[in-house]
Design a protein around this motif. Sequence first.
Motif, PDB file in Angstrom:
ATOM      1  N   TRP A 131      18.983   3.576 -22.896  1.00  0.00           N
ATOM      2  CA  TRP A 131      17.526   3.576 -23.039  1.00  0.00           C
ATOM      3  C   TRP A 131      16.890   2.725 -21.932  1.00  0.00           C
ATOM      4  O   TRP A 131      15.921   3.123 -21.311  1.00  0.00           O
ATOM      5  CB  TRP A 131      17.177   3.081 -24.439  1.00  0.00           C
ATOM      6  CG  TRP A 131      15.789   2.592 -24.659  1.00  0.00           C
ATOM      7  CD1 TRP A 131      15.437   1.357 -25.110  1.00  0.00           C
ATOM      8  CD2 TRP A 131      14.558   3.300 -24.475  1.00  0.00           C
ATOM      9  NE1 TRP A 131      14.064   1.258 -25.201  1.00  0.00           N
ATOM     10  CE2 TRP A 131      13.502   2.444 -24.822  1.00  0.00           C
ATOM     11  CE3 TRP A 131      14.245   4.579 -24.029  1.00  0.00           C
ATOM     12  CZ2 TRP A 131      12.167   2.806 -24.746  1.00  0.00           C
ATOM     13  CZ3 TRP A 131      12.909   4.936 -23.955  1.00  0.00           C
ATOM     14  CH2 TRP A 131      11.889   4.069 -24.312  1.00  0.00           C
ATOM     15  N   TYR A 132      17.457   1.558 -21.682  1.00  0.00           N
ATOM     16  CA  TYR A 132      16.933   0.685 -20.628  1.00  0.00           C
ATOM     17  C   TYR A 132      17.129   1.325 -19.260  1.00  0.00           C
ATOM     18  O   TYR A 132      16.228   1.286 -18.412  1.00  0.00           O
ATOM     19  CB  TYR A 132      17.617  -0.683 -20.688  1.00  0.00           C
ATOM     20  CG  TYR A 132      17.142  -1.618 -19.603  1.00  0.00           C
ATOM     21  CD1 TYR A 132      15.876  -2.185 -19.667  1.00  0.00           C
ATOM     22  CD2 TYR A 132      17.944  -1.905 -18.506  1.00  0.00           C
ATOM     23  CE1 TYR A 132      15.427  -3.036 -18.666  1.00  0.00           C
ATOM     24  CE2 TYR A 132      17.503  -2.754 -17.504  1.00  0.00           C
ATOM     25  CZ  TYR A 132      16.244  -3.310 -17.589  1.00  0.00           C
ATOM     26  OH  TYR A 132      15.796  -4.143 -16.607  1.00  0.00           O
ATOM     27  N   ALA A 133      18.297   1.925 -19.017  1.00  0.00           N
ATOM     28  CA  ALA A 133      18.568   2.575 -17.739  1.00  0.00           C
ATOM     29  C   ALA A 133      17.592   3.729 -17.512  1.00  0.00           C
ATOM     30  O   ALA A 133      17.115   3.929 -16.380  1.00  0.00           O
ATOM     31  CB  ALA A 133      20.007   3.079 -17.688  1.00  0.00           C
ATOM     32  N   LEU A 134      17.275   4.468 -18.566  1.00  0.00           N
ATOM     33  CA  LEU A 134      16.290   5.540 -18.451  1.00  0.00           C
ATOM     34  C   LEU A 134      14.949   4.977 -17.988  1.00  0.00           C
ATOM     35  O   LEU A 134      14.307   5.534 -17.087  1.00  0.00           O
ATOM     36  CB  LEU A 134      16.128   6.265 -19.788  1.00  0.00           C
ATOM     37  CG  LEU A 134      15.033   7.328 -19.837  1.00  0.00           C
ATOM     38  CD1 LEU A 134      15.413   8.530 -18.967  1.00  0.00           C
ATOM     39  CD2 LEU A 134      14.786   7.754 -21.274  1.00  0.00           C
ATOM     40  N   TYR A 135      14.543   3.885 -18.591  1.00  0.00           N
ATOM     41  CA  TYR A 135      13.279   3.230 -18.220  1.00  0.00           C
ATOM     42  C   TYR A 135      13.291   2.815 -16.748  1.00  0.00           C
ATOM     43  O   TYR A 135      12.337   3.084 -16.000  1.00  0.00           O
ATOM     44  CB  TYR A 135      13.058   2.021 -19.137  1.00  0.00           C
ATOM     45  CG  TYR A 135      11.903   1.139 -18.759  1.00  0.00           C
ATOM     46  CD1 TYR A 135      10.605   1.611 -18.769  1.00  0.00           C
ATOM     47  CD2 TYR A 135      12.120  -0.187 -18.410  1.00  0.00           C
ATOM     48  CE1 TYR A 135       9.532   0.782 -18.432  1.00  0.00           C
ATOM     49  CE2 TYR A 135      11.065  -1.016 -18.080  1.00  0.00           C
ATOM     50  CZ  TYR A 135       9.776  -0.522 -18.088  1.00  0.00           C
ATOM     51  OH  TYR A 135       8.733  -1.333 -17.752  1.00  0.00           O
ATOM     52  N   VAL A 136      14.356   2.192 -16.309  1.00  0.00           N
ATOM     53  CA  VAL A 136      14.450   1.730 -14.925  1.00  0.00           C
ATOM     54  C   VAL A 136      14.490   2.909 -13.958  1.00  0.00           C
ATOM     55  O   VAL A 136      13.795   2.921 -12.934  1.00  0.00           O
ATOM     56  CB  VAL A 136      15.682   0.814 -14.737  1.00  0.00           C
ATOM     57  CG1 VAL A 136      15.923   0.502 -13.270  1.00  0.00           C
ATOM     58  CG2 VAL A 136      15.517  -0.466 -15.542  1.00  0.00           C
ATOM     59  N   ILE A 137      15.288   3.915 -14.271  1.00  0.00           N
ATOM     60  CA  ILE A 137      15.420   5.080 -13.388  1.00  0.00           C
ATOM     61  C   ILE A 137      14.093   5.834 -13.284  1.00  0.00           C
ATOM     62  O   ILE A 137      13.668   6.217 -12.188  1.00  0.00           O
ATOM     63  CB  ILE A 137      16.559   5.996 -13.864  1.00  0.00           C
ATOM     64  CG1 ILE A 137      17.905   5.304 -13.602  1.00  0.00           C
ATOM     65  CG2 ILE A 137      16.507   7.355 -13.170  1.00  0.00           C
ATOM     66  CD1 ILE A 137      19.081   5.948 -14.293  1.00  0.00           C
ATOM     67  N   LEU A 152       6.828  -1.610 -23.315  1.00  0.00           N
ATOM     68  CA  LEU A 152       6.605  -2.219 -24.636  1.00  0.00           C
ATOM     69  C   LEU A 152       7.622  -1.717 -25.663  1.00  0.00           C
ATOM     70  O   LEU A 152       8.056  -2.469 -26.538  1.00  0.00           O
ATOM     71  CB  LEU A 152       5.179  -1.948 -25.103  1.00  0.00           C
ATOM     72  CG  LEU A 152       4.090  -2.633 -24.280  1.00  0.00           C
ATOM     73  CD1 LEU A 152       2.703  -2.171 -24.724  1.00  0.00           C
ATOM     74  CD2 LEU A 152       4.217  -4.144 -24.364  1.00  0.00           C
ATOM     75  N   LEU A 153       8.017  -0.457 -25.526  1.00  0.00           N
ATOM     76  CA  LEU A 153       9.028   0.078 -26.442  1.00  0.00           C
ATOM     77  C   LEU A 153      10.393  -0.586 -26.248  1.00  0.00           C
ATOM     78  O   LEU A 153      11.219  -0.590 -27.166  1.00  0.00           O
ATOM     79  CB  LEU A 153       9.138   1.594 -26.298  1.00  0.00           C
ATOM     80  CG  LEU A 153       7.977   2.384 -26.897  1.00  0.00           C
ATOM     81  CD1 LEU A 153       8.117   3.870 -26.571  1.00  0.00           C
ATOM     82  CD2 LEU A 153       7.880   2.168 -28.401  1.00  0.00           C
ATOM     83  N   GLN A 154      10.629  -1.167 -25.069  1.00  0.00           N
ATOM     84  CA  GLN A 154      11.862  -1.940 -24.873  1.00  0.00           C
ATOM     85  C   GLN A 154      11.892  -3.127 -25.840  1.00  0.00           C
ATOM     86  O   GLN A 154      12.925  -3.416 -26.444  1.00  0.00           O
ATOM     87  CB  GLN A 154      11.975  -2.440 -23.426  1.00  0.00           C
ATOM     88  CG  GLN A 154      12.174  -1.355 -22.409  1.00  0.00           C
ATOM     89  CD  GLN A 154      13.522  -0.700 -22.529  1.00  0.00           C
ATOM     90  OE1 GLN A 154      14.545  -1.358 -22.698  1.00  0.00           O
ATOM     91  NE2 GLN A 154      13.529   0.618 -22.435  1.00  0.00           N
ATOM     92  N   PHE A 155      10.757  -3.790 -25.995  1.00  0.00           N
ATOM     93  CA  PHE A 155      10.675  -4.909 -26.943  1.00  0.00           C
ATOM     94  C   PHE A 155      10.825  -4.417 -28.374  1.00  0.00           C
ATOM     95  O   PHE A 155      11.542  -5.021 -29.171  1.00  0.00           O
ATOM     96  CB  PHE A 155       9.352  -5.668 -26.778  1.00  0.00           C
ATOM     97  CG  PHE A 155       9.267  -6.442 -25.513  1.00  0.00           C
ATOM     98  CD1 PHE A 155       9.906  -7.666 -25.390  1.00  0.00           C
ATOM     99  CD2 PHE A 155       8.550  -5.947 -24.441  1.00  0.00           C
ATOM    100  CE1 PHE A 155       9.824  -8.390 -24.214  1.00  0.00           C
ATOM    101  CE2 PHE A 155       8.467  -6.663 -23.252  1.00  0.00           C
ATOM    102  CZ  PHE A 155       9.107  -7.886 -23.138  1.00  0.00           C
ATOM    103  N   VAL A 156      10.164  -3.331 -28.687  1.00  0.00           N
ATOM    104  CA  VAL A 156      10.247  -2.772 -30.043  1.00  0.00           C
ATOM    105  C   VAL A 156      11.688  -2.410 -30.370  1.00  0.00           C
ATOM    106  O   VAL A 156      12.193  -2.727 -31.451  1.00  0.00           O
ATOM    107  CB  VAL A 156       9.317  -1.543 -30.184  1.00  0.00           C
ATOM    108  CG1 VAL A 156       9.554  -0.830 -31.510  1.00  0.00           C
ATOM    109  CG2 VAL A 156       7.862  -1.953 -30.036  1.00  0.00           C
ATOM    110  N   SER A 157      12.374  -1.763 -29.437  1.00  0.00           N
ATOM    111  CA  SER A 157      13.760  -1.371 -29.703  1.00  0.00           C
ATOM    112  C   SER A 157      14.666  -2.591 -29.843  1.00  0.00           C
ATOM    113  O   SER A 157      15.603  -2.581 -30.650  1.00  0.00           O
ATOM    114  CB  SER A 157      14.275  -0.414 -28.628  1.00  0.00           C
ATOM    115  OG  SER A 157      14.286  -1.026 -27.364  1.00  0.00           O
TER     116      SER A 157
END
Length: 123
Positions: free
Chosen positions: A48-54, A80-85
């Motif tokens: 999920w984080y890699a998707l955000y960065v890419i 913001l969803l990174q924090f939520v997750s």
Amino acid sequence: MSTDTPASTPTESAAERYLAVQRSDEFAGLRRALRGFVFPMTVAFFLWYALYVILSAYARGFMGTKLFGSNINVALVFGLLQFVSTFLIAWLYSRHADRKLDPIADRIRAEIGEVTHEHGPRG
């Protein structure tokens, strides 16, 4: 001088008990239950984080798409969803630990409780 062998010291006894617990099926089950949650959740979060960065690096147009008003875009929502997750994973882990891990850990702790009481909270 005595030729008798000295009785085992409490530390050796405690160490032997801890090793026996570590080799037990119950402890192996505890580790399996922990890993069964931690590894898949870690992989899921990393993806999920890699998707955000890419997407932030290579899909700037998509990430810059305005959603609400003039300042809320896809990138901000994903960030913001990174924090939520993260908080969701912590909450799920807490529930998992309460239901699956803590009862087993409490049983194991009770088995070696005498050692803990003899040598303090850390053995």
